[in-house]
Write a protein that holds these residues in place. Structure first.
Motif, PDB file in Angstrom:
ATOM      1  N   ILE A  52       0.846   2.948  -8.450  1.00  0.00           N
ATOM      2  CA  ILE A  52       1.296   3.947  -7.474  1.00  0.00           C
ATOM      3  C   ILE A  52       1.755   5.170  -8.254  1.00  0.00           C
ATOM      4  N   MET A  53       1.124   6.298  -7.980  1.00  0.00           N
ATOM      5  CA  MET A  53       1.513   7.536  -8.651  1.00  0.00           C
ATOM      6  C   MET A  53       2.823   8.015  -8.050  1.00  0.00           C
ATOM      7  N   THR A  54       3.782   8.330  -8.903  1.00  0.00           N
ATOM      8  CA  THR A  54       5.046   8.851  -8.383  1.00  0.00           C
ATOM      9  C   THR A  54       5.243  10.319  -8.739  1.00  0.00           C
ATOM     10  N   THR A 101      -8.254  21.109  -1.821  1.00  0.00           N
ATOM     11  CA  THR A 101      -9.041  20.554  -0.728  1.00  0.00           C
ATOM     12  C   THR A 101      -9.040  21.548   0.432  1.00  0.00           C
ATOM     13  N   ASN A 102      -9.971  21.389   1.356  1.00  0.00           N
ATOM     14  CA  ASN A 102     -10.022  22.317   2.490  1.00  0.00           C
ATOM     15  C   ASN A 102      -8.768  22.229   3.352  1.00  0.00           C
ATOM     16  N   TYR A 103      -8.229  21.016   3.437  1.00  0.00           N
ATOM     17  CA  TYR A 103      -7.043  20.782   4.251  1.00  0.00           C
ATOM     18  C   TYR A 103      -5.891  20.521   3.297  1.00  0.00           C
ATOM     19  N   GLY A 117     -10.549  14.391  -4.907  1.00  0.00           N
ATOM     20  CA  GLY A 117     -10.098  15.702  -4.451  1.00  0.00           C
ATOM     21  C   GLY A 117     -11.129  16.778  -4.774  1.00  0.00           C
ATOM     22  N   ILE A 118     -11.970  17.065  -3.807  1.00  0.00           N
ATOM     23  CA  ILE A 118     -13.063  18.022  -4.026  1.00  0.00           C
ATOM     24  C   ILE A 118     -12.831  19.257  -3.155  1.00  0.00           C
ATOM     25  N   GLY A 119     -13.248  20.418  -3.640  1.00  0.00           N
ATOM     26  CA  GLY A 119     -13.076  21.652  -2.875  1.00  0.00           C
ATOM     27  C   GLY A 119     -14.119  22.686  -3.270  1.00  0.00           C
ATOM     28  N   LEU A 169      -2.610  17.151   2.912  1.00  0.00           N
ATOM     29  CA  LEU A 169      -2.897  15.865   2.275  1.00  0.00           C
ATOM     30  C   LEU A 169      -1.900  15.730   1.136  1.00  0.00           C
ATOM     31  N   SER A 170      -1.571  14.497   0.761  1.00  0.00           N
ATOM     32  CA  SER A 170      -0.595  14.369  -0.326  1.00  0.00           C
ATOM     33  C   SER A 170      -1.293  14.435  -1.675  1.00  0.00           C
ATOM     34  N   VAL A 171      -0.524  14.826  -2.682  1.00  0.00           N
ATOM     35  CA  VAL A 171      -1.054  14.885  -4.052  1.00  0.00           C
ATOM     36  C   VAL A 171      -1.570  13.502  -4.461  1.00  0.00           C
ATOM     37  N   GLY A 172      -0.743  12.464  -4.242  1.00  0.00           N
ATOM     38  CA  GLY A 172      -1.165  11.102  -4.620  1.00  0.00           C
ATOM     39  C   GLY A 172      -2.380  10.643  -3.829  1.00  0.00           C
ATOM     40  N   GLY A 173      -2.439  11.013  -2.555  1.00  0.00           N
ATOM     41  CA  GLY A 173      -3.553  10.575  -1.697  1.00  0.00           C
ATOM     42  C   GLY A 173      -4.887  11.156  -2.133  1.00  0.00           C
ATOM     43  N   THR A 174      -4.908  12.420  -2.560  1.00  0.00           N
ATOM     44  CA  THR A 174      -6.200  12.975  -2.980  1.00  0.00           C
ATOM     45  C   THR A 174      -6.526  12.583  -4.426  1.00  0.00           C
ATOM     46  N   ALA A 225       0.855  -1.199   0.000  1.00  0.00           N
ATOM     47  CA  ALA A 225       0.000   0.000   0.000  1.00  0.00           C
ATOM     48  C   ALA A 225       0.883   1.238   0.000  1.00  0.00           C
ATOM     49  N   ALA A 226       0.561   2.191  -0.885  1.00  0.00           N
ATOM     50  CA  ALA A 226       1.208   3.505  -0.804  1.00  0.00           C
ATOM     51  C   ALA A 226       0.540   4.278   0.325  1.00  0.00           C
ATOM     52  N   ARG A 227       1.337   5.072   0.996  1.00  0.00           N
ATOM     53  CA  ARG A 227       0.776   5.934   2.045  1.00  0.00           C
ATOM     54  C   ARG A 227       1.306   7.339   1.819  1.00  0.00           C
ATOM     55  N   GLY A 228       0.377   8.286   1.677  1.00  0.00           N
ATOM     56  CA  GLY A 228       0.780   9.680   1.507  1.00  0.00           C
ATOM     57  C   GLY A 228       0.952  10.306   2.879  1.00  0.00           C
ATOM     58  N   GLN A 229      -0.133  10.909   3.375  1.00  0.00           N
ATOM     59  CA  GLN A 229      -0.087  11.523   4.710  1.00  0.00           C
ATOM     60  C   GLN A 229      -0.907  10.730   5.728  1.00  0.00           C
ATOM     61  N   GLY A 230      -1.470   9.598   5.311  1.00  0.00           N
ATOM     62  CA  GLY A 230      -2.209   8.759   6.262  1.00  0.00           C
ATOM     63  C   GLY A 230      -3.462   9.420   6.804  1.00  0.00           C
ATOM     64  N   HIS A 231      -4.113  10.248   5.975  1.00  0.00           N
ATOM     65  CA  HIS A 231      -5.325  10.909   6.451  1.00  0.00           C
ATOM     66  C   HIS A 231      -6.600  10.199   6.031  1.00  0.00           C
ATOM     67  N   SER A 232      -6.463   8.963   5.586  1.00  0.00           N
ATOM     68  CA  SER A 232      -7.644   8.117   5.385  1.00  0.00           C
ATOM     69  C   SER A 232      -8.267   7.846   6.747  1.00  0.00           C
ATOM     70  N   THR A 233      -9.498   7.344   6.708  1.00  0.00           N
ATOM     71  CA  THR A 233     -10.159   7.134   7.997  1.00  0.00           C
ATOM     72  C   THR A 233     -10.485   5.668   8.288  1.00  0.00           C
ATOM     73  N   LEU A 287     -21.472   6.912  -2.529  1.00  0.00           N
ATOM     74  CA  LEU A 287     -20.387   7.108  -1.564  1.00  0.00           C
ATOM     75  C   LEU A 287     -19.223   7.882  -2.172  1.00  0.00           C
ATOM     76  N   TYR A 288     -18.613   8.774  -1.380  1.00  0.00           N
ATOM     77  CA  TYR A 288     -17.275   9.292  -1.692  1.00  0.00           C
ATOM     78  C   TYR A 288     -16.357   8.438  -0.832  1.00  0.00           C
ATOM     79  N   PRO A 289     -15.470   7.649  -1.444  1.00  0.00           N
ATOM     80  CA  PRO A 289     -14.874   6.551  -0.657  1.00  0.00           C
ATOM     81  C   PRO A 289     -13.805   6.957   0.357  1.00  0.00           C
TER      82      PRO A 289
HETATM   83  C1  LIG Z   1      -8.829  17.030   7.873  1.00  0.00           C
HETATM   84  C2  LIG Z   1      -9.167  16.448   6.529  1.00  0.00           C
HETATM   85  C3  LIG Z   1      -9.747  17.246   5.559  1.00  0.00           C
HETATM   86  C4  LIG Z   1     -10.064  16.718   4.313  1.00  0.00           C
HETATM   87  N1  LIG Z   1     -10.609  17.533   3.377  1.00  0.00           N
HETATM   88  C5  LIG Z   1     -10.902  17.038   2.146  1.00  0.00           C
HETATM   89  C6  LIG Z   1     -11.417  17.880   1.133  1.00  0.00           C
HETATM   90  O1  LIG Z   1     -11.616  19.077   1.327  1.00  0.00           O
HETATM   91  N2  LIG Z   1     -11.682  17.317  -0.082  1.00  0.00           N
HETATM   92  C7  LIG Z   1     -11.435  15.991  -0.340  1.00  0.00           C
HETATM   93  O2  LIG Z   1     -11.667  15.542  -1.455  1.00  0.00           O
HETATM   94  N3  LIG Z   1     -10.940  15.183   0.623  1.00  0.00           N
HETATM   95  C8  LIG Z   1     -10.684  15.660   1.844  1.00  0.00           C
HETATM   96  N4  LIG Z   1     -10.181  14.830   2.809  1.00  0.00           N
HETATM   97  C9  LIG Z   1     -10.016  13.410   2.495  1.00  0.00           C
HETATM   98  C10 LIG Z   1      -8.643  13.161   1.892  1.00  0.00           C
HETATM   99  O3  LIG Z   1      -8.558  13.782   0.628  1.00  0.00           O
HETATM  100  C11 LIG Z   1      -8.380  11.682   1.677  1.00  0.00           C
HETATM  101  O4  LIG Z   1      -8.488  10.985   2.885  1.00  0.00           O
HETATM  102  C12 LIG Z   1      -6.986  11.460   1.072  1.00  0.00           C
HETATM  103  O5  LIG Z   1      -6.894  10.141   0.602  1.00  0.00           O
HETATM  104  C13 LIG Z   1      -5.926  11.702   2.117  1.00  0.00           C
HETATM  105  O6  LIG Z   1      -4.676  11.913   1.507  1.00  0.00           O
HETATM  106  P1  LIG Z   1      -3.399  11.236   2.185  1.00  0.00           P
HETATM  107  O7  LIG Z   1      -2.200  11.756   1.498  1.00  0.00           O
HETATM  108  O8  LIG Z   1      -3.414  11.376   3.649  1.00  0.00           O
HETATM  109  O9  LIG Z   1      -3.675   9.733   1.745  1.00  0.00           O
HETATM  110  P2  LIG Z   1      -3.438   8.371   2.528  1.00  0.00           P
HETATM  111  O10 LIG Z   1      -4.388   8.249   3.642  1.00  0.00           O
HETATM  112  O11 LIG Z   1      -2.013   8.212   2.848  1.00  0.00           O
HETATM  113  O12 LIG Z   1      -3.870   7.364   1.368  1.00  0.00           O
HETATM  114  C14 LIG Z   1      -5.184   7.324   0.923  1.00  0.00           C
HETATM  115  C15 LIG Z   1      -5.334   6.293  -0.178  1.00  0.00           C
HETATM  116  O13 LIG Z   1      -4.606   6.714  -1.313  1.00  0.00           O
HETATM  117  C16 LIG Z   1      -3.632   5.767  -1.656  1.00  0.00           C
HETATM  118  N5  LIG Z   1      -2.443   6.502  -2.067  1.00  0.00           N
HETATM  119  C17 LIG Z   1      -1.727   7.394  -1.352  1.00  0.00           C
HETATM  120  N6  LIG Z   1      -0.720   7.870  -2.096  1.00  0.00           N
HETATM  121  C18 LIG Z   1      -0.812   7.283  -3.295  1.00  0.00           C
HETATM  122  C19 LIG Z   1      -0.040   7.335  -4.479  1.00  0.00           C
HETATM  123  N7  LIG Z   1       1.027   8.116  -4.574  1.00  0.00           N
HETATM  124  N8  LIG Z   1      -0.416   6.560  -5.529  1.00  0.00           N
HETATM  125  C20 LIG Z   1      -1.497   5.759  -5.442  1.00  0.00           C
HETATM  126  N9  LIG Z   1      -2.257   5.653  -4.341  1.00  0.00           N
HETATM  127  C21 LIG Z   1      -1.913   6.394  -3.279  1.00  0.00           C
HETATM  128  C22 LIG Z   1      -3.392   4.961  -0.404  1.00  0.00           C
HETATM  129  O14 LIG Z   1      -2.907   3.662  -0.678  1.00  0.00           O
HETATM  130  C23 LIG Z   1      -4.771   4.928   0.195  1.00  0.00           C
HETATM  131  O15 LIG Z   1      -5.537   3.927  -0.400  1.00  0.00           O
HETATM  132  C24 LIG Z   1      -9.833  15.335   4.046  1.00  0.00           C
HETATM  133  C25 LIG Z   1      -9.261  14.534   5.032  1.00  0.00           C
HETATM  134  C26 LIG Z   1      -8.923  15.071   6.262  1.00  0.00           C
HETATM  135  C27 LIG Z   1      -8.337  14.189   7.315  1.00  0.00           C
END
Ligand SMILES: Cc1cc2nc3c(=O)[nH]c(=O)nc-3n(C[C@H](O)[C@H](O)[C@H](O)COP(=O)(O)OP(=O)(O)OC[C@H]3O[C@@H](n4cnc5c(N)ncnc54)[C@H](O)[C@@H]3O)c2cc1C
Length: 454
Positions: A196-198, A130-132, A145-147, A135-140, A68-76, A410-412
């Motif tokens: 995995i997006m690099t 995004t509002n926050y 990625g909605i705003g 978050l990492s580019v790859g993660g959203t 699993a790739a992990r960006g900033q771990g802000h999944s829930t 659902l927004y997943p």
């Molecule tokens: C406080 C807060 C505010 C938020 N606000 C918004 C908002 O305004 N709009 C919105 O759309 N979302 C919002 N989110 C949700 C957020 O966009 C998602 O949870 C996003 O996935 C988090 O990014 P991350 O870098 O922490 O990802 P992670 O939690 O690290 O990863 C999320 C998923 O993406 C995958 N992933 C991560 N990096 C990559 C990569 N490089 N290539 C392929 N897959 C990858 C992971 O394997 C995992 O499945 C918010 C979340 C929080 C906690």
């Protein structure tokens, strides 16, 4: 058909020096912002390049490991975890490679704050933020990625020119609308399943210098909905969101947030921006801010939640899209069964309309209407009590079923278990495209096991 741009023979990669099994590193990636699910990987991998990621994929394939790739771990809900597998910590891949007048090339592990800093120096900005921003580019991009500008410009995945991806079978490919377009469509909002997006090439727009922000308050859901629809239709604001906020006294507060961008002395006319709206005008809050202050406004809430400990409590969020034609009715039904405790004192229920025409990412699923409402239970509980968390997760499941049966989607980024049948239902007509792409790009089904999708 995809072409492999890396025509090197498979070699035994020196991945081991980039693997960490330290208890500290493992503990970090066993948790996420949800603080609900915990899954222990065998190791954490810290790549210095896309090549390292490709090497890791081949190495893990030989050992039958999930990745699993992990960006900033802000999944829930453990979506960036890999039980007994490898978690790739993308944070080291965070360099802004190039900024041009209309685009930026950036590593996918960079945060949106890093992107914004590099863009603003040149008077530019991503069209959708995004509002926050931590978050990492790859993660959203993995979810959409909605705003607040989505009603006009779509999702972050709609403002993407190309991606460099390492597929599940270890190929390094570039994809865009014109090159390997099937991979481009499978990776954008593809929940990390096919690659995995690099690196990403993001579209940039001119940044406004300043903004005039309005928080308007309403007596009830109906009057909020009417005005949200009005301002969406006439486009008077450049940024539009809305929310139902806990009032602290068992009464909800209904809020429209509209922002007008401007430059220099061209201050927007305040009266015309709120003309014809039926908000409780004396309660209105109007502020004038630099653009950077406005887009970073969430950081203040983060500081507060970190200081009161609520940042570290479980966050069983539920994020959905409601069909525009019945959004008010569905939201109203759900609100009738909720209290402040369902979202916590600093939580909110996001509720505002967006045009679906702007959202063109194939794997982002939406109700089939011209307007939909993001409807998000942003739960920030005041306590970390396990029984309460379990109850909220069970309620998420019931609410999801209710919303789904009413035509919502659902927004997943949501915290409750989804079965494979749920996912198949979620992707509907896109399922066969998605599962074909999974077979093509991740034939051993190694990637992003946290969704339990394939
Ligand atoms: C406080 C807060 C505010 C938020 N606000 C918004 C908002 O305004 N709009 C919105 O759309 N979302 C919002 N989110 C949700 C957020 O966009 C998602 O949870 C996003 O996935 C988090 O990014 P991350 O870098 O922490 O990802 P992670 O939690 O690290 O990863 C999320 C998923 O993406 C995958 N992933 C991560 N990096 C990559 C990569 N490089 N290539 C392929 N897959 C990858 C992971 O394997 C995992 O499945 C918010 C979340 C929080 C906690």
């Amino acid at each position: 058909m995809a072409t492999d741009k890396r025509a090197l023979p498979d070699r035994d990669p020196a991945v081991s020096t980039l693997l960490s099994r330290s208890p500290h590193d493992l503990a970090e990636v066993m948790d996420d912002f949800g603080h609900i699910v915990r899954r222990r990987p065998q190791a954490v991998f810290r790549p210095a390049s896309a090549r390292d990621v490709a090497d890791l994929m081949r190495w893990a394939a030989g050992r039958g490991l999930k990745v699993a790739a992990r960006g900033q771990g802000h999944s829930t809900y453990g979506r960036a975890m890999a039980e007994d597998g490898i978690v790739i910590d993308m944070r080291a891949l965070n360099v802004v490679r190039q900024v041009l007048p209309d685009r930026m090339v950036v590593d996918a592990g960079a945060t949106w704050n890093v992107v914004l800093d590099a863009a603003l120096v040149r008077g530019l900005t991503p069209a959708v933020l995004t509002n926050y921003l931590e978050l990492s580019v790859g993660g959203t991009l993995a979810i959409g990625g909605i705003g607040g500008t989505t009603f006009r410009y779509g999702l972050q995945t709609d403002n993407l020119l190309s991606l460099d991806v390492v597929t599940g079978d270890g190929r390094e490919l570039t994809c865009s609308e014109n090159e390997n377009s099937d991979l481009f469509d499978a990776v954008r909002a593809g929940l990390g399943q096919c690659g995995i997006m690099t690196q990403a090439t993001l579209r940039l727009a001119r940044a406004p210098e300043r903004v005039r922000r309005f928080h308007l308050f309403y007596a009830d859901l109906h009057s909020l909905t009417v005005d949200l629809r009005t301002v969406l239709a006439d486009g008077r604001f450049d940024y539009l969101q809305g929310a139902i906020l806990p009032g602290g006294t068992g009464v909800w507060r209904y809020q429209l947030e509209g922002v007008a961008f401007y430059d220099g002395a061209a201050v927007p006319d305040e009266r015309s921006l709120v003309a014809g709206l039926s908000d409780q005008r004396r309660a209105a809050e109007v502020s004038d801010l630099a653009y950077i202050e406005d887009v970073r406004a969430f950081a203040r809430l983060e500081t507060l939640l970190r200081s009161n400990g609520q940042w570290f409590n479980p966050h069983p969020w539920l994020l959905t899209f409601l069909p525009g034609s019945s959004a008010e009715r569905i939201a109203g039904d759900i609100l009738d069964g909720l209290t402040d405790a369902d979202v916590g004192p600093f939580g909110r229920i996001t509720y505002y309309p967006v045009f679906t025409a702007a959202m063109r990412t194939p794997l982002l699923r939406l109700p089939d209407e011209s307007i939909v409402f993001p409807f998000n239970l942003v739960r920030i509980p005041a306590s970390d009590e396990a029984a309460q968390t379990a109850d909220l997760i069970a309620r998420n499941r019931l609410l999801y079923e209710h919303i789904r049966s009413a035509g919502g989607i659902l927004y997943p980024v949501s915290a409750f278990p989804m079965s494979r049948d749920d996912w198949r239902d979620h992707f509907g007509p896109r399922w066969s495209f998605f599962s074909d792409a999974k077979r093509r790009y991740d034939p051993l089904s190694m990637l992003a096991p946290g969704y339990e999708l394939f």
